[in-house]
Enzyme design. Sequence first.
Site, PDB file in Angstrom:
ATOM      1  N   PHE A  80      12.883 -12.259   1.202  1.00  0.00           N
ATOM      2  CA  PHE A  80      12.588 -11.992  -0.212  1.00  0.00           C
ATOM      3  C   PHE A  80      11.523 -12.946  -0.749  1.00  0.00           C
ATOM      4  CE2 PHE A  80      16.214  -9.291  -1.536  1.00  0.00           C
ATOM      5  CZ  PHE A  80      17.130  -9.506  -0.506  1.00  0.00           C
ATOM      6  N   GLU A  83       5.474 -15.070  -3.921  1.00  0.00           N
ATOM      7  CA  GLU A  83       4.959 -15.147  -5.281  1.00  0.00           C
ATOM      8  C   GLU A  83       4.937 -13.701  -5.756  1.00  0.00           C
ATOM      9  OE1 GLU A  83       4.220 -17.664  -7.206  1.00  0.00           O
ATOM     10  OE2 GLU A  83       4.615 -19.215  -5.713  1.00  0.00           O
ATOM     11  N   THR A 133       7.110  -4.059  -1.847  1.00  0.00           N
ATOM     12  CA  THR A 133       6.967  -3.415  -3.158  1.00  0.00           C
ATOM     13  C   THR A 133       6.184  -2.106  -3.066  1.00  0.00           C
ATOM     14  OG1 THR A 133       5.743  -3.689  -5.235  1.00  0.00           O
ATOM     15  CG2 THR A 133       5.011  -5.027  -3.422  1.00  0.00           C
ATOM     16  N   ASP A 134       6.407  -1.238  -4.052  1.00  0.00           N
ATOM     17  CA  ASP A 134       5.620   0.009  -4.118  1.00  0.00           C
ATOM     18  C   ASP A 134       4.172  -0.262  -4.523  1.00  0.00           C
ATOM     19  OD1 ASP A 134       6.041  -0.650  -6.797  1.00  0.00           O
ATOM     20  OD2 ASP A 134       6.902   1.287  -7.369  1.00  0.00           O
ATOM     21  N   GLU A 135       3.898  -1.485  -5.017  1.00  0.00           N
ATOM     22  CA  GLU A 135       2.548  -1.765  -5.531  1.00  0.00           C
ATOM     23  C   GLU A 135       1.504  -1.767  -4.421  1.00  0.00           C
ATOM     24  OE1 GLU A 135       2.352  -4.692  -8.634  1.00  0.00           O
ATOM     25  OE2 GLU A 135       4.460  -4.406  -9.140  1.00  0.00           O
ATOM     26  N   TYR A 159      -1.726  -9.875  -6.016  1.00  0.00           N
ATOM     27  CA  TYR A 159      -0.313  -9.820  -5.615  1.00  0.00           C
ATOM     28  C   TYR A 159      -0.081  -8.686  -4.619  1.00  0.00           C
ATOM     29  CZ  TYR A 159       4.560  -8.284  -5.823  1.00  0.00           C
ATOM     30  OH  TYR A 159       5.821  -7.870  -5.483  1.00  0.00           O
ATOM     31  N   SER A 160      -0.467  -7.469  -5.006  1.00  0.00           N
ATOM     32  CA  SER A 160      -0.149  -6.335  -4.126  1.00  0.00           C
ATOM     33  C   SER A 160      -0.945  -6.409  -2.821  1.00  0.00           C
ATOM     34  CB  SER A 160      -0.358  -4.997  -4.841  1.00  0.00           C
ATOM     35  OG  SER A 160      -1.647  -4.895  -5.381  1.00  0.00           O
ATOM     36  N   LYS A 163       0.965  -8.758  -0.609  1.00  0.00           N
ATOM     37  CA  LYS A 163       2.172  -8.109  -0.075  1.00  0.00           C
ATOM     38  C   LYS A 163       1.780  -7.073   0.992  1.00  0.00           C
ATOM     39  CE  LYS A 163       5.965  -8.465  -1.099  1.00  0.00           C
ATOM     40  NZ  LYS A 163       7.038  -9.377  -0.617  1.00  0.00           N
ATOM     41  N   LYS A 198       8.437 -11.335 -16.744  1.00  0.00           N
ATOM     42  CA  LYS A 198       8.286  -9.907 -16.465  1.00  0.00           C
ATOM     43  C   LYS A 198       8.678  -9.109 -17.714  1.00  0.00           C
ATOM     44  CE  LYS A 198       7.471 -10.855 -12.039  1.00  0.00           C
ATOM     45  NZ  LYS A 198       8.390 -10.867 -10.936  1.00  0.00           N
ATOM     46  N   ASN A 258       5.746   2.081 -20.455  1.00  0.00           N
ATOM     47  CA  ASN A 258       6.165   0.785 -21.000  1.00  0.00           C
ATOM     48  C   ASN A 258       6.634   0.941 -22.444  1.00  0.00           C
ATOM     49  OD1 ASN A 258       5.514  -0.391 -18.575  1.00  0.00           O
ATOM     50  ND2 ASN A 258       3.431  -0.942 -19.219  1.00  0.00           N
ATOM     51  N   ARG A 291      -4.179  -5.760 -19.060  1.00  0.00           N
ATOM     52  CA  ARG A 291      -4.279  -6.537 -17.812  1.00  0.00           C
ATOM     53  C   ARG A 291      -5.491  -6.041 -17.026  1.00  0.00           C
ATOM     54  NH1 ARG A 291       0.913  -5.702 -14.077  1.00  0.00           N
ATOM     55  NH2 ARG A 291       1.752  -7.462 -15.209  1.00  0.00           N
TER      56      ARG A 291
HETATM   57  P1  NAD Z   1      11.008 -14.009  -7.765  1.00  0.00           P
HETATM   58  O1  NAD Z   1       9.617 -14.495  -8.087  1.00  0.00           O
HETATM   59  O2  NAD Z   1      12.009 -13.930  -8.849  1.00  0.00           O
HETATM   60  O3  NAD Z   1      11.647 -14.913  -6.602  1.00  0.00           O
HETATM   61  C1  NAD Z   1      10.907 -15.369  -5.506  1.00  0.00           C
HETATM   62  C2  NAD Z   1      11.691 -16.491  -4.860  1.00  0.00           C
HETATM   63  O4  NAD Z   1      10.970 -16.926  -3.698  1.00  0.00           O
HETATM   64  C3  NAD Z   1      11.860 -17.720  -5.758  1.00  0.00           C
HETATM   65  O5  NAD Z   1      13.191 -18.194  -5.674  1.00  0.00           O
HETATM   66  C4  NAD Z   1      10.895 -18.746  -5.157  1.00  0.00           C
HETATM   67  O6  NAD Z   1      11.312 -20.077  -5.358  1.00  0.00           O
HETATM   68  C5  NAD Z   1      10.916 -18.349  -3.697  1.00  0.00           C
HETATM   69  N1  NAD Z   1       9.700 -18.744  -2.972  1.00  0.00           N
HETATM   70  C6  NAD Z   1       8.412 -18.612  -3.386  1.00  0.00           C
HETATM   71  N2  NAD Z   1       7.584 -19.095  -2.450  1.00  0.00           N
HETATM   72  C7  NAD Z   1       8.359 -19.532  -1.412  1.00  0.00           C
HETATM   73  C8  NAD Z   1       8.076 -20.106  -0.154  1.00  0.00           C
HETATM   74  N3  NAD Z   1       6.814 -20.350   0.235  1.00  0.00           N
HETATM   75  N4  NAD Z   1       9.113 -20.409   0.649  1.00  0.00           N
HETATM   76  C9  NAD Z   1      10.389 -20.190   0.269  1.00  0.00           C
HETATM   77  N5  NAD Z   1      10.713 -19.654  -0.928  1.00  0.00           N
HETATM   78  C10 NAD Z   1       9.701 -19.323  -1.754  1.00  0.00           C
HETATM   79  O7  NAD Z   1      10.776 -12.595  -7.072  1.00  0.00           O
HETATM   80  P2  NAD Z   1      11.738 -11.325  -7.056  1.00  0.00           P
HETATM   81  O8  NAD Z   1      11.409 -10.472  -8.215  1.00  0.00           O
HETATM   82  O9  NAD Z   1      13.119 -11.765  -6.814  1.00  0.00           O
HETATM   83  O10 NAD Z   1      11.161 -10.573  -5.760  1.00  0.00           O
HETATM   84  C11 NAD Z   1      11.723 -10.825  -4.463  1.00  0.00           C
HETATM   85  C12 NAD Z   1      10.970  -9.998  -3.448  1.00  0.00           C
HETATM   86  O11 NAD Z   1      11.060  -8.620  -3.777  1.00  0.00           O
HETATM   87  C13 NAD Z   1       9.479 -10.323  -3.396  1.00  0.00           C
HETATM   88  O12 NAD Z   1       9.063 -10.299  -2.059  1.00  0.00           O
HETATM   89  C14 NAD Z   1       8.823  -9.192  -4.180  1.00  0.00           C
HETATM   90  O13 NAD Z   1       7.530  -8.931  -3.713  1.00  0.00           O
HETATM   91  C15 NAD Z   1       9.766  -8.046  -3.864  1.00  0.00           C
HETATM   92  N6  NAD Z   1       9.861  -6.999  -4.894  1.00  0.00           N
HETATM   93  C16 NAD Z   1      10.080  -7.324  -6.203  1.00  0.00           C
HETATM   94  C17 NAD Z   1      10.214  -6.310  -7.131  1.00  0.00           C
HETATM   95  C18 NAD Z   1      10.490  -6.618  -8.597  1.00  0.00           C
HETATM   96  O14 NAD Z   1      10.490  -5.709  -9.416  1.00  0.00           O
HETATM   97  N7  NAD Z   1      10.785  -7.862  -8.967  1.00  0.00           N
HETATM   98  C19 NAD Z   1      10.110  -4.976  -6.741  1.00  0.00           C
HETATM   99  C20 NAD Z   1       9.892  -4.681  -5.390  1.00  0.00           C
HETATM  100  C21 NAD Z   1       9.775  -5.701  -4.473  1.00  0.00           C
HETATM  101  P1  TYD Z   2       5.701  -6.504 -14.921  1.00  0.00           P
HETATM  102  O1  TYD Z   2       7.103  -6.700 -15.381  1.00  0.00           O
HETATM  103  O2  TYD Z   2       4.780  -7.692 -14.898  1.00  0.00           O
HETATM  104  O3  TYD Z   2       5.770  -5.789 -13.510  1.00  0.00           O
HETATM  105  P2  TYD Z   2       4.562  -5.125 -12.621  1.00  0.00           P
HETATM  106  O4  TYD Z   2       3.261  -5.527 -13.170  1.00  0.00           O
HETATM  107  O5  TYD Z   2       4.820  -5.725 -11.291  1.00  0.00           O
HETATM  108  O6  TYD Z   2       4.803  -3.655 -12.675  1.00  0.00           O
HETATM  109  O7  TYD Z   2       5.030  -5.413 -15.856  1.00  0.00           O
HETATM  110  C1  TYD Z   2       5.600  -4.128 -16.002  1.00  0.00           C
HETATM  111  C2  TYD Z   2       4.666  -3.307 -16.878  1.00  0.00           C
HETATM  112  O8  TYD Z   2       4.690  -3.872 -18.195  1.00  0.00           O
HETATM  113  C3  TYD Z   2       3.231  -3.359 -16.418  1.00  0.00           C
HETATM  114  O9  TYD Z   2       2.638  -2.084 -16.684  1.00  0.00           O
HETATM  115  C4  TYD Z   2       2.597  -4.416 -17.310  1.00  0.00           C
HETATM  116  C5  TYD Z   2       3.377  -4.267 -18.601  1.00  0.00           C
HETATM  117  N1  TYD Z   2       3.546  -5.517 -19.404  1.00  0.00           N
HETATM  118  C6  TYD Z   2       3.262  -5.495 -20.771  1.00  0.00           C
HETATM  119  O10 TYD Z   2       2.854  -4.463 -21.343  1.00  0.00           O
HETATM  120  N2  TYD Z   2       3.470  -6.641 -21.482  1.00  0.00           N
HETATM  121  C7  TYD Z   2       3.894  -7.806 -20.899  1.00  0.00           C
HETATM  122  O11 TYD Z   2       4.017  -8.843 -21.605  1.00  0.00           O
HETATM  123  C8  TYD Z   2       4.187  -7.803 -19.490  1.00  0.00           C
HETATM  124  C9  TYD Z   2       4.674  -9.054 -18.800  1.00  0.00           C
HETATM  125  C10 TYD Z   2       4.001  -6.623 -18.785  1.00  0.00           C
END
Ligand code: NAD
Ligand code: TYD
Length: 353
Positions: A80, A83, A133-135, A159-160, A163, A198, A258, A291
Amino acid sequence: MAILVTGGAGFIGSNFVLEWFAKGSEPVVVLDKLTYAGNPDNLASLREDERLTFVRGDIGDRPLVASLLAKHQVRAVLNFAAESHVDRSIHGPGEFIQTNVVGTFELLEAVRAYWTALEAGPKEAFRFLHVSTDEVYGSLSDDAPAFTETHQYQPNSPYSASKAASDHLVRAYHHTYGLPVLTTNCSNNYGPYHFPEKLIPLILLNALAGKPLPIYGDGKNVRDWLFVTDHCSAIRRVLEAGRPGETYNVGGRNEMTNLEVVQTLCSILDELRPSQSGRSYWEQVHFVKDRPGHDRRYAIDASLIERELGWLPAETFQSGIRKTVEWYLSHPEWVQGVVSGAYREWVTKQYGS
Ligand code: NAD
Ligand code: TYD
């Protein structure tokens, strides 16, 4: 035997660990660097639990990973760690390349060495599950079909792209070395322990604090939202029965703009915690600059995991978002720790600077 969960102090990783112990008792080793996104408070309920070993460290630290794999006889690695925030990747892509690309590579190398030396039985059963991620698939037009696993990779943000690079490395380790990998590409998650950078937690906490609710551009970007515990159940199911080398898309068929997400949040808050001003939280909405390179629409076709592994989400967006609002309202100490930065003080106290 144990599983190794990298990034287990983050949003999805910590939900995964909590759910894992709610369903069983196999030990878990969490390896987490505790960046700003890693919050040990997320796992506070497990602090005295002997089934959990918490190690602060980097997935890019090959000797550390090698020693953890050997010491705990790890049977599966769930990656998991990453960044994860698009806006941060726009301001500073370097960390994203370092962790998501170089870190995943180092992790794969440590895992490959460990797995190669395993005996036939454990070697056959071993799994490396990469959480993505789907991104990576890029942006869809309004009427395009949802992403399937064979959709071409067209990442648009640092980011994407980072990934996507990690997904390619994971795939290559299967094809080249036979490492039994699984990849999941999931849509946007929401739920408890979500860091308030987020959209959903940011809107929630800003609303309650009387601050503006920033909506980028016209607010009509579409995301496909999945409650975090449904993502966790998909990962458990893929780990258990997924075919090595396969990719599984995970999503809830909950496409929302959104604006719709923010409207829903405001109306639940108006009902559960009305503003003292007597006005709807919706009046705090502010449209702000878009953005750069903002992807318009993501949508996941989850039919492969549904058909092959029988996975289905348990929550609708309406049920999940209400649970999320209720969780934030009933966990003011967690919110306070994050907003005040107190959890960072704990990290410094516990681990030094
Ligand atoms: P998050 O940013 O909340 O958590 C990431 C965690 O990884 C943190 O605890 C951080 O300390 C740790 N980390 C960062 N760099 C590290 C390193 N070099 N070594 C060890 N640990 C490290 O992210 P999240 O939202 O929990 O996402 C987790 C995974 O799921 C990610 O790979 C992300 O790409 C993927 N993902 C997230 C979403 C989403 O909506 N949040 C959707 C699909 C996939
Ligand atoms: P985010 O939660 O950053 O997820 P992702 O960019 O990975 O999809 O953003 C979700 C959507 O919300 C994205 O279209 C960007 C938008 N957004 C805002 O409109 N305002 C905000 O302050 C943030 C953080 C995101």
